[in-house]
Design a protein around this motif. Structure first.
Motif, PDB file in Angstrom:
ATOM      1  N   SER A   1       0.829  -1.218   0.000  1.00  0.00           N
ATOM      2  CA  SER A   1       0.000   0.000   0.000  1.00  0.00           C
ATOM      3  C   SER A   1       0.858   1.260   0.000  1.00  0.00           C
ATOM      4  N   GLY A   2       2.110   1.136   0.373  1.00  0.00           N
ATOM      5  CA  GLY A   2       3.009   2.298   0.392  1.00  0.00           C
ATOM      6  C   GLY A   2       2.831   3.175   1.623  1.00  0.00           C
ATOM      7  N   ALA A   3       1.971   2.766   2.551  1.00  0.00           N
ATOM      8  CA  ALA A   3       1.734   3.591   3.743  1.00  0.00           C
ATOM      9  C   ALA A   3       2.978   3.596   4.623  1.00  0.00           C
ATOM     10  N   PRO A   4       3.407   4.770   5.090  1.00  0.00           N
ATOM     11  CA  PRO A   4       4.599   4.817   5.936  1.00  0.00           C
ATOM     12  C   PRO A   4       4.351   4.283   7.357  1.00  0.00           C
ATOM     13  N   TYR A   5       3.073   4.195   7.765  1.00  0.00           N
ATOM     14  CA  TYR A   5       2.777   3.694   9.118  1.00  0.00           C
ATOM     15  C   TYR A   5       1.831   2.506   9.058  1.00  0.00           C
ATOM     16  N   VAL A   6       2.053   1.553   9.954  1.00  0.00           N
ATOM     17  CA  VAL A   6       1.106   0.453  10.111  1.00  0.00           C
ATOM     18  C   VAL A   6       0.614   0.478  11.556  1.00  0.00           C
ATOM     19  N   VAL A   7      -0.721   0.431  11.707  1.00  0.00           N
ATOM     20  CA  VAL A   7      -1.322   0.432  13.049  1.00  0.00           C
ATOM     21  C   VAL A   7      -1.798  -0.995  13.307  1.00  0.00           C
TER      22      VAL A   7
ATOM     23  N   VAL B   1      -2.471   0.714  20.710  1.00  0.00           N
ATOM     24  CA  VAL B   1      -2.193   0.090  19.403  1.00  0.00           C
ATOM     25  C   VAL B   1      -0.678   0.050  19.255  1.00  0.00           C
ATOM     26  N   THR B   2      -0.211  -0.843  18.393  1.00  0.00           N
ATOM     27  CA  THR B   2       1.220  -0.822  18.071  1.00  0.00           C
ATOM     28  C   THR B   2       1.379  -0.028  16.779  1.00  0.00           C
ATOM     29  N   LEU B   3       2.204   1.012  16.843  1.00  0.00           N
ATOM     30  CA  LEU B   3       2.406   1.843  15.651  1.00  0.00           C
ATOM     31  C   LEU B   3       3.785   1.534  15.085  1.00  0.00           C
ATOM     32  N   LYS B   4       3.760   1.028  13.845  1.00  0.00           N
ATOM     33  CA  LYS B   4       5.042   0.655  13.227  1.00  0.00           C
ATOM     34  C   LYS B   4       5.414   1.691  12.178  1.00  0.00           C
ATOM     35  N   ASN B   5       6.625   2.204  12.303  1.00  0.00           N
ATOM     36  CA  ASN B   5       7.123   3.145  11.298  1.00  0.00           C
ATOM     37  C   ASN B   5       7.866   2.336  10.231  1.00  0.00           C
ATOM     38  N   MET B   6       7.282   2.264   9.052  1.00  0.00           N
ATOM     39  CA  MET B   6       7.798   1.367   8.009  1.00  0.00           C
ATOM     40  C   MET B   6       9.142   1.846   7.454  1.00  0.00           C
ATOM     41  N   GLU B   7       9.350   3.174   7.482  1.00  0.00           N
ATOM     42  CA  GLU B   7      10.604   3.673   6.917  1.00  0.00           C
ATOM     43  C   GLU B   7      11.767   3.428   7.865  1.00  0.00           C
ATOM     44  N   LYS B   8      11.498   3.651   9.194  1.00  0.00           N
ATOM     45  CA  LYS B   8      12.592   3.477  10.171  1.00  0.00           C
ATOM     46  C   LYS B   8      12.680   2.043  10.670  1.00  0.00           C
TER      47      LYS B   8
ATOM     48  N   ASN C   1      -9.944   5.205  26.689  1.00  0.00           N
ATOM     49  CA  ASN C   1     -11.187   5.987  26.542  1.00  0.00           C
ATOM     50  C   ASN C   1     -11.413   6.491  25.119  1.00  0.00           C
ATOM     51  N   ASN C   2     -10.988   5.664  24.158  1.00  0.00           N
ATOM     52  CA  ASN C   2     -11.136   6.035  22.740  1.00  0.00           C
ATOM     53  C   ASN C   2     -10.557   7.416  22.435  1.00  0.00           C
ATOM     54  N   ASN C   3      -9.510   7.751  23.144  1.00  0.00           N
ATOM     55  CA  ASN C   3      -8.857   9.026  22.864  1.00  0.00           C
ATOM     56  C   ASN C   3      -7.698   8.759  21.874  1.00  0.00           C
ATOM     57  N   TYR C   4      -7.927   9.180  20.652  1.00  0.00           N
ATOM     58  CA  TYR C   4      -6.959   8.854  19.597  1.00  0.00           C
ATOM     59  C   TYR C   4      -6.005  10.011  19.308  1.00  0.00           C
ATOM     60  N   SER C   5      -6.013  11.029  20.188  1.00  0.00           N
ATOM     61  CA  SER C   5      -5.243  12.224  19.822  1.00  0.00           C
ATOM     62  C   SER C   5      -3.747  11.944  19.676  1.00  0.00           C
ATOM     63  N   SER C   6      -3.137  11.105  20.560  1.00  0.00           N
ATOM     64  CA  SER C   6      -1.688  10.869  20.362  1.00  0.00           C
ATOM     65  C   SER C   6      -1.439  10.106  19.077  1.00  0.00           C
ATOM     66  N   LEU C   7      -2.332   9.161  18.751  1.00  0.00           N
ATOM     67  CA  LEU C   7      -2.146   8.404  17.502  1.00  0.00           C
ATOM     68  C   LEU C   7      -2.205   9.357  16.305  1.00  0.00           C
ATOM     69  N   LYS C   8      -3.193  10.261  16.324  1.00  0.00           N
ATOM     70  CA  LYS C   8      -3.345  11.194  15.204  1.00  0.00           C
ATOM     71  C   LYS C   8      -2.114  12.102  15.092  1.00  0.00           C
ATOM     72  N   THR C   9      -1.642  12.585  16.266  1.00  0.00           N
ATOM     73  CA  THR C   9      -0.466  13.472  16.240  1.00  0.00           C
ATOM     74  C   THR C   9       0.726  12.750  15.626  1.00  0.00           C
ATOM     75  N   LYS C  10       0.935  11.502  16.034  1.00  0.00           N
ATOM     76  CA  LYS C  10       2.098  10.766  15.521  1.00  0.00           C
ATOM     77  C   LYS C  10       1.974  10.521  14.012  1.00  0.00           C
ATOM     78  N   LEU C  11       0.736  10.212  13.563  1.00  0.00           N
ATOM     79  CA  LEU C  11       0.542   9.941  12.130  1.00  0.00           C
ATOM     80  C   LEU C  11       0.743  11.200  11.303  1.00  0.00           C
ATOM     81  N   ARG C  12       0.517  12.348  11.948  1.00  0.00           N
ATOM     82  CA  ARG C  12       0.671  13.609  11.197  1.00  0.00           C
ATOM     83  C   ARG C  12       2.102  14.123  11.219  1.00  0.00           C
ATOM     84  N   GLU C  13       2.939  13.498  12.065  1.00  0.00           N
ATOM     85  CA  GLU C  13       4.305  14.003  12.230  1.00  0.00           C
ATOM     86  C   GLU C  13       5.056  14.068  10.903  1.00  0.00           C
ATOM     87  N   ARG C  14       4.739  13.135  10.013  1.00  0.00           N
ATOM     88  CA  ARG C  14       5.506  13.005   8.761  1.00  0.00           C
ATOM     89  C   ARG C  14       5.182  14.131   7.779  1.00  0.00           C
ATOM     90  N   ASP C  15       4.008  14.785   7.925  1.00  0.00           N
ATOM     91  CA  ASP C  15       3.558  15.767   6.924  1.00  0.00           C
ATOM     92  C   ASP C  15       4.468  16.985   6.843  1.00  0.00           C
TER      93      ASP C  15
END
Ligand code: AMP
Length: 436
Positions: free
Chosen positions: A387-393, A405-412, A422-436
């Protein structure tokens, strides 16, 4: 008993543009749009079919397109006698449609000069070959209105078409220009041509023998060897032009030179359509072989009036996208927009959580996907990689228990646990946006 299943193919002369080829198309369209908008043109979209009569009246009954290439829609159910008589045809080009729209929407009353552009499919029933299709795509502009007579506009339109091609990385093309003069000059020119060609009429190809009466200009750009040698003996010049027409052409050439545009004067360039007057031009690329025109255009100062509108001048061009793609240097095209995250549910118990996260991310503009088939980790990782996605959740039994969740950085190649308590996904979202 086996049942024969009929297999279908695209109609002859058309093609599917598959996902791997789409980025090149999108890139061409986006770059062309940008350049065109830099020149102050605005997009217009007209239907892909119009009344057949519109095309016949604009391009001329004797043009090759009307004679041989119109794809007319045979409607089973005509709604009115008028429709039954007129019929509808797929557009072979856009100028006629845009002039129709200009008149119908009284654009002349809204602005002094309507600068319009379009990108879209055109249809011609041609004999398909490389670079010649039955459905092809054009990028074009039309400048129509009371303020469109200035020779600078001719130069602007030619410069614009060249700058689109340059912006796409094309360099090895040639620009040919000519003038046909006014309607009156054209009439004088065709009279002169008929007189000169009369003695050699039998030497012309069968098509040109017919063109002699109905479209004598076309003999000038016929590719047949015999016709070329007959035409070569004529001294085609600009004697048929009025002083005013000659003056317009001289000013166009001067303006082109002031813009640093190199061009060749081609007195035999006539274009096949009735509506052209004054400046006509063509851009060719020798690497394309026999179908070498990347684009073409010209003035059509009488068409708006002829189609029932006001007497206003106009000029435009169209470039063929398929031909541009054929002429582009062959290196890797732009990459498709890739996913940011690929989500893996390690077992069925984790699927609903994975699906929930997938939808949260998508709603947050984080491009994400997952496979709905729970398969081994190895095969899902293969999909993620493809898929070419840089992250795998990754979500499995363990992650569910620990609310993470386990967040895998495919490039590193690194991975970390990210909390989703508590279904708080804010850290996950922040990390996924780090690459932008
Ligand atoms: P025209 O409207 O004939 O002046 O064409 C303008 C440009 O559209 C040409 O220079 C080609 O690049 C492209 N074009 C015209 N007809 C075809 C076709 N049948 N297949 C592919 N491209 C075409």
């Amino acid at each position: 008993m086996s049942i024969m299943v009929q297999k279908f193919s695209v109609p002859r002369g058309t093609s599917d543009i598959l996902p791997p080829d789409i980025p090149v198309w999108q890139d061409i369209e986006a770059k062309a749009r940008q350049v065109i908008q830099n020149y102050g043109y605005k997009e217009i979209r007209t239907p892909i079919f119009e009344e057949t009569e519109l095309f016949v009246r604009s391009m001329g009954h004797s043009s090759d397109i009307v004679q041989k290439q119109m794809l007319t829609i045979a409607s089973q159910k005509q709604e009115s006698a008028e429709e039954a008589m007129g019929g509808l045809s797929l557009r072979p080009e856009s100028t006629a449609s845009i002039v129709r729209a200009y008149i119908q929407n009284s654009l002349d009353r809204k602005e002094g000069l309507s600068k319009l552009f379009y990108i879209g499919p055109m249809f011609r029933g041609e004999r398909p070959q490389k670079g010649r299709l039955r459905q092809f795509h054009q990028i074009g502009v039309e400048a129509i209105g009371p303020d469109s007579s200035h020779p600078y506009l001719d130069a602007e339109v030619i410069a614009l078409s060249i700058n689109i091609l340059k912006g796409l990385g094309l360099k090895d093309f040639q620009v040919k220009i000519n003038t046909l003069g006014s309607e009156e000059d054209k009439a004088n020119f065709s009279k002169w041509l008929r007189e000169k060609l009369q003695p050699d009429i039998k030497k012309l190809c069968p098509d040109c023998q017919q063109r002699f009466e109905r479209n004598v200009f076309r003999i000038l750009d016929c590719k047949n060897k015999d016709c070329k040698s007959v035409v070569g003996r004529l001294e085609i010049g600009y004697g048929h032009l009025s002083r005013q027409s000659q003056g317009h052409f001289d000013s166009v050439k001067k303006a082109l030179s002031s813009l640093g545009i190199e061009y060749e004067e081609a007195p035999c360039l006539v274009r096949g359509l009735d509506y052209y007057t004054h400046t006509v031009f063509e851009i060719t690329d020798a690497s394309l072989g026999s179908q070498d025109a990347l684009g073409a255009g010209g003035r059509y100062n009488n068409l708006v009036k002829q189609l029932g509108g006001p007497q206003v001048d106009a000029i435009g061009f169209a470039l063929g996208i398929e031909r541009i793609i054929l002429a582009l240097p062959k290196h890797e095209g732009p990459a498709a927009v890739a996913l940011t995250a690929f989500i893996i549910a390690m077992d069925e118990s984790a699927q609903s959580k994975a699906f929930e996260i997938l939808n949260v991310l998508r709603c947050e503009d984080i491009a994400s996907d997952m496979s709905y088939r729970v398969a081994s980790m190895k095969s899902q990782m293969r999909l993620a990689d493809k898929s070419g996605a840089p992250y795998v959740v990754i979500i499995g039994e363990d992650e569910l228990k620990r609310d993470c969740v386990t967040l895998k950085n495919m490039e590193k190649g690194s991975q970390e646990a990210v909390d989703i308590t508590n279904n708080n996904y804010s850290s996950l979202k922040t990390k996924l946006r780090e690459r932008d």
